[in-house]
Design a protein around this motif. Structure first.
Motif, PDB file in Angstrom:
ATOM      1  N   VAL A 220      10.075  58.264 -10.080  1.00  0.00           N
ATOM      2  CA  VAL A 220      11.414  58.801 -10.335  1.00  0.00           C
ATOM      3  C   VAL A 220      12.317  57.706 -10.880  1.00  0.00           C
ATOM      4  N   LYS A 221      12.335  56.574 -10.217  1.00  0.00           N
ATOM      5  CA  LYS A 221      13.099  55.418 -10.682  1.00  0.00           C
ATOM      6  C   LYS A 221      12.155  54.232 -10.768  1.00  0.00           C
ATOM      7  N   GLY A 222      12.215  53.560 -11.884  1.00  0.00           N
ATOM      8  CA  GLY A 222      11.292  52.463 -12.107  1.00  0.00           C
ATOM      9  C   GLY A 222      10.367  52.783 -13.267  1.00  0.00           C
ATOM     10  N   ASP A 223       9.260  52.072 -13.331  1.00  0.00           N
ATOM     11  CA  ASP A 223       8.403  52.126 -14.515  1.00  0.00           C
ATOM     12  C   ASP A 223       7.730  53.481 -14.693  1.00  0.00           C
ATOM     13  N   ASN A 224       7.887  54.032 -15.888  1.00  0.00           N
ATOM     14  CA  ASN A 224       7.052  55.129 -16.367  1.00  0.00           C
ATOM     15  C   ASN A 224       7.165  55.135 -17.889  1.00  0.00           C
ATOM     16  N   LEU A 225       6.289  55.870 -18.559  1.00  0.00           N
ATOM     17  CA  LEU A 225       6.218  55.743 -20.017  1.00  0.00           C
ATOM     18  C   LEU A 225       7.487  56.198 -20.726  1.00  0.00           C
ATOM     19  N   LEU A 226       8.331  57.006 -20.073  1.00  0.00           N
ATOM     20  CA  LEU A 226       9.577  57.431 -20.693  1.00  0.00           C
ATOM     21  C   LEU A 226      10.630  56.332 -20.731  1.00  0.00           C
ATOM     22  N   ASN A 227      10.395  55.240 -20.002  1.00  0.00           N
ATOM     23  CA  ASN A 227      11.377  54.159 -20.110  1.00  0.00           C
ATOM     24  C   ASN A 227      10.829  52.868 -20.715  1.00  0.00           C
ATOM     25  N   ALA A 245       9.393  45.098 -23.914  1.00  0.00           N
ATOM     26  CA  ALA A 245       9.167  46.450 -23.392  1.00  0.00           C
ATOM     27  C   ALA A 245       7.962  46.506 -22.467  1.00  0.00           C
ATOM     28  N   GLY A 246       7.173  45.435 -22.424  1.00  0.00           N
ATOM     29  CA  GLY A 246       6.062  45.367 -21.490  1.00  0.00           C
ATOM     30  C   GLY A 246       4.702  45.176 -22.107  1.00  0.00           C
ATOM     31  N   PHE A 247       4.629  45.175 -23.444  1.00  0.00           N
ATOM     32  CA  PHE A 247       3.328  45.060 -24.092  1.00  0.00           C
ATOM     33  C   PHE A 247       2.888  43.603 -24.145  1.00  0.00           C
ATOM     34  N   ALA A 248       1.624  43.365 -23.839  1.00  0.00           N
ATOM     35  CA  ALA A 248       1.129  42.025 -23.571  1.00  0.00           C
ATOM     36  C   ALA A 248       1.110  41.147 -24.807  1.00  0.00           C
ATOM     37  N   ALA A 249       1.483  39.901 -24.603  1.00  0.00           N
ATOM     38  CA  ALA A 249       1.251  38.902 -25.646  1.00  0.00           C
ATOM     39  C   ALA A 249      -0.244  38.833 -25.904  1.00  0.00           C
ATOM     40  N   GLY A 250      -0.619  38.812 -27.170  1.00  0.00           N
ATOM     41  CA  GLY A 250      -2.017  38.835 -27.540  1.00  0.00           C
ATOM     42  C   GLY A 250      -2.498  40.213 -27.955  1.00  0.00           C
ATOM     43  N   SER A 251      -1.669  41.234 -27.700  1.00  0.00           N
ATOM     44  CA  SER A 251      -2.047  42.594 -28.103  1.00  0.00           C
ATOM     45  C   SER A 251      -1.418  42.991 -29.435  1.00  0.00           C
TER      46      SER A 251
END
Length: 381
Positions: A220-227, A245-251
């Motif tokens: 409900v609050k916190g990480d999910n793909l809509l945020n 946004a959270g995508f890994a360095a190296g990707s």
């Protein structure tokens, strides 16, 4: 083991006496080979349903005779056209002639139909002697969000359909082999992994454990793909912004493909399901400003698993980034519940991309197969 399996095989209940509790329709076929090598020839699977989920170099077991049951539970939606039934809540149950006493139940990844796990999960567990069951989750395709009356109804149905199938499959196993399964596992990939988490949190009495392969995280609050998908869409191609946004360095080498085929489509589909009144651009969506909390609360995870769970997640997952998904879920579960977490270095969300980048990506499927064996050893009766 061979003696025990032969004994079970000699006591099999005739196929004509098997019924699927709660099913509106079921048809049973005796097959020489329940794996995809056989079912692709006989029409008891759909290769299009499992396309793109594995590396072309994958070698699967073959030659598992037994019974396959195809059917559907009562439902009013009609998105699944498999077999010409035009009926959702379709399922498949496979019962190997030589049974090891176990049952593996799964819901499908993405919005695919009931055969989507055949190559990645069913073939392997059948070769080990497990019975296998899978559901289409009650709604399929890119219009899945149109099923139901309230926001969140379609995803909530996924959880109900997995529970429904598990209850039915356990009864079918009892009819076929003369006893209840000694161990029942939930297993799934992506959305199917989410279902494993939800089942072990909310319906744990039905299972002895589960394997979650990169399950989707809903909170409900916190990480999910809509945020995290909207900020990635807005920032792309700026590397610092996408990493923020959270995508890994190296990707980074994976971003163009995922931006073109997955990020925006995924954001739009789940926004339509959980916040259908939003009319703006996907990149402008602000989850915490929109607050679709009531809808998300109906499907949210808590981490309060009640049975052993093994979670696998690739460090280069470029759809559900590990830092915003399974790293978070591991903290939600905490150190005092039965949980094992394997971070697969170089793993991505799609094993098919290993064929494109064999020197940069590591397939997830071997780790998943090892996790099934690990779970069996962990919960051995």
């Amino acid at each position: 083991m061979l003696v025990a399996l032969t004994l079970v095989a000699s006591l099999l209940t005739p196929a004509g006496q098997i019924t699927v509790p709660g099913a509106e329709h079921a048809q049973i076929a005796a097959l020489d080979d329940l794996t995809t090598a056989g079912t692709a020839r006989t029409g008891h699977t759909d290769p299009a349903d499992w396309a793109g989920l594995h590396s072309a170099a994958t070698v699967n077991p073959t030659g598992v005779p037994g019974l396959q049951i195809d059917g559907y539970f009562p439902d009013t939606s009609t998105g699944n056209t498999t077999h010409g039934w035009n009926h959702d809540s379709q399922f498949v149950i496979r019962l190997p002639k030589e049974w090891n006493g176990g049952l593996v139940v799964s819901g499908t990844p993405g919005n695919r139909e009931q055969y989507a796990n055949d190559f990645t999960i069913s073939d392997w567990v059948l070769s080990k002697g497990y019975a296998f069951a899978s559901t289409d989750k009650g709604n399929v395709g890119v219009n899945f969000h149109e099923d139901g009356r309230r926001p969140g109804d379609a995803i909530a149905e996924w959880n109900h359909r997995v529970t429904q199938l598990t209850v039915a499959a356990k009864a079918v196993v009892r009819q076929r082999y003369g006893r209840q399964p000694e161990r029942t596992f939930a297993a799934g990939i992506s959305n199917g992994g989410y279902l494993v988490r939800w089942q072990l949190e909310n319906r744990g009495w039905l299972y002895d454990g589960g394997v979650d392969w990169e399950g989707t995280l809903w909170r409900v609050k916190g990480d999910n793909l809509l945020n995290y998908l909207p900020p990635a869409l807005k920032a792309y191609p700026d590397e610092a912004g996408v990493r923020a946004a959270g995508f890994a360095a190296g990707s980074e080498f994976l971003w163009p493909f995922h931006r073109q085929y997955y990020w925006e489509l995924t954001q739009q589909l789940y926004q339509k399901e959980l916040d259908p009144s939003y009319q703006g651009a996907a990149a402008d969506y602000d989850y915490d400003q929109r607050k679709p909390y009531a809808a998300v609360a109906r499907i949210a995870l808590t981490g309060r698993i009640t049975k052993p769970l093994i979670t696998l997640h690739g460090t280069l997952d470029t759809l559900l980034p590990i830092s915003r998904d399974s790293d978070v879920y591991a903290k939600m579960v905490g150190p005092h519940r039965p949980f094992r977490y394997h971070r697969i270095e170089g793993g991505n969300h799609l094993d098919s991309l290993v064929d494109v980048y064999p020197d940069r990506l590591k397939p997830m499927l071997p780790a998943f197969r090892s996790a099934i064996d690990e779970l069996a050893g962990w919960v051995r009766p």
